[in-house]
Design a protein around this motif. Structure first.
Motif, short mmCIF file in Angstrom:
data_model
loop_
_atom_site.label_atom_id
_atom_site.label_comp_id
_atom_site.label_asym_id
_atom_site.label_seq_id
_atom_site.Cartn_x
_atom_site.Cartn_y
_atom_site.Cartn_z
N ALA A 247 0.83 -1.19 0.00
CA ALA A 247 0.00 0.00 0.00
C ALA A 247 0.87 1.25 0.00
O ALA A 247 0.57 2.25 -0.67
N GLU A 248 1.98 1.20 0.75
CA GLU A 248 2.91 2.34 0.77
C GLU A 248 3.55 2.54 -0.61
O GLU A 248 3.82 3.68 -1.01
N CYS A 249 3.80 1.45 -1.32
CA CYS A 249 4.35 1.58 -2.68
C CYS A 249 3.38 2.32 -3.59
O CYS A 249 3.78 3.18 -4.38
N PHE A 250 2.09 1.99 -3.48
CA PHE A 250 1.08 2.68 -4.27
C PHE A 250 1.05 4.16 -3.89
O PHE A 250 0.97 5.04 -4.76
N ASN A 251 1.13 4.46 -2.60
CA ASN A 251 1.13 5.86 -2.15
C ASN A 251 2.31 6.62 -2.72
O ASN A 251 2.19 7.78 -3.13
N SER A 252 3.49 5.97 -2.74
CA SER A 252 4.69 6.66 -3.23
C SER A 252 4.59 6.99 -4.71
O SER A 252 5.17 7.98 -5.18
N LEU A 253 3.86 6.17 -5.47
CA LEU A 253 3.69 6.45 -6.90
C LEU A 253 2.83 7.68 -7.15
O LEU A 253 2.96 8.33 -8.17
N THR A 254 1.95 7.97 -6.22
CA THR A 254 1.01 9.08 -6.42
C THR A 254 1.43 10.37 -5.74
O THR A 254 0.78 11.39 -5.90
N LYS A 255 2.52 10.35 -4.96
CA LYS A 255 2.85 11.52 -4.16
C LYS A 255 3.24 12.74 -4.99
O LYS A 255 3.07 13.87 -4.53
N VAL A 256 3.72 12.53 -6.21
CA VAL A 256 4.11 13.68 -7.04
C VAL A 256 2.90 14.44 -7.54
O VAL A 256 3.03 15.54 -8.07
#
Length: 257
Positions: A247-256
């Motif tokens: 889930a954190e990986c998905f969050n990191s993809l969207t943070k930009v």
């Protein structure tokens, strides 16, 4: 700008220029909120089976949004029955929290299932997210959730998916242990115990934990529930998903964004 074009400008001016370029290319956030309802209807038309919900405050102001695309909802039946839930704070101009639910496909790759934008990680917001998730995917046999120890997420899972097992992220538990006991030795023994696949192996590490700090560490872990973090006590299949890192990986993809 200085290196490539030889133009010397201040950080503030460069930031404003970037924001202007983003607005020209993508539109402003305010404009996006205005067309959110239309965007959801187009998603439903182009992706049959999509669940897109918006809740307004006082029938005027944006409060919550939930989205699960139809193809991902249908494809979830071919994934492992595990949903990893996590939340992260939005870093843009308009604050809030993004709640995400991801699964794992047959190739052990992250499978995005649903996400929501809410005001904060509260009981009400988490329950709203879980209720929409249940409406989207229905009832699945042997379904299992994995998350950190966020109280609101745990409360929402118990309220909406009352018969579903909820496992805890061992990475967050490890950090909690380090914070509470300030001892890397305890952390190492806990990791070995959590990953042990044989009861005899687990018992060796558990006996070590029981001798530390007058058994305060072992009581702390027992109060959490051994079945929620230790492999040998698992009552449902976690398919080796011991953390909420996906889930954190998905969050990191969207943070930009």
């Amino acid at each position: 700008m200085r290196r490539e074009y030889g133009v010397n400008i201040s950080y503030v001016k460069a930031w404003h220029a970037r924001e202007t370029a983003y607005a020209l290319a993508r539109g402003t956030p305010e404009e996006s909120y205005v067309i959110l309802h239309a965007y959801g209807e187009v998603l439903k038309m182009e992706n049959p089976g999509t669940r897109f919900e918006i809740e307004l405050q006082n029938d005027v102001h944006f409060k919550y949004m939930f989205m699960a695309l139809g193809p991902y909802i249908r494809g979830f039946s071919s994934c492992r029955p595990v949903i990893i839930v996590g939340g992260s704070h939005l870093k843009g101009k308009h604050k809030g929290t993004m709640l995400v639910g991801v699964s794992m496909d047959g190739n052990n790759q992250v499978y995005p299932l649903a996400y929501a934008i809410v005001d904060n990680e509260t009981d009400r917001a988490s329950k709203w997210f879980m209720s929409n998730l249940k409406c989207a995917i229905g009832v699945h046999p042997n379904l299992l959730f994995v998350s950190d120890r966020a109280v609101s997420i745990g409360n929402a899972i118990r309220a909406v998916f009352s018969t579903t097992f909820h496992g805890l992220c061992t990475y967050h538990l490890k950090n909690n242990i380090l914070w509470n006991f300030k001892d890397n030795t305890i952390v190492g023994i806990f990791k070995d115990a959590a990953r042990a696949f044989r009861m005899s192996e687990f018992q060796v590490h558990w006996d070590q934990l029981r001798t530390l700090r007058n058994a305060v560490v072992s009581r702390y872990l027992e109060d959490i529930g051994l079945e929620r973090w230790a492999c040998v006590y698992q009552t449902e299949r976690r398919y080796d998903n011991m953390t909420s890192n996906n889930a954190e990986c998905f969050n990191s993809l969207t943070k930009v964004y």
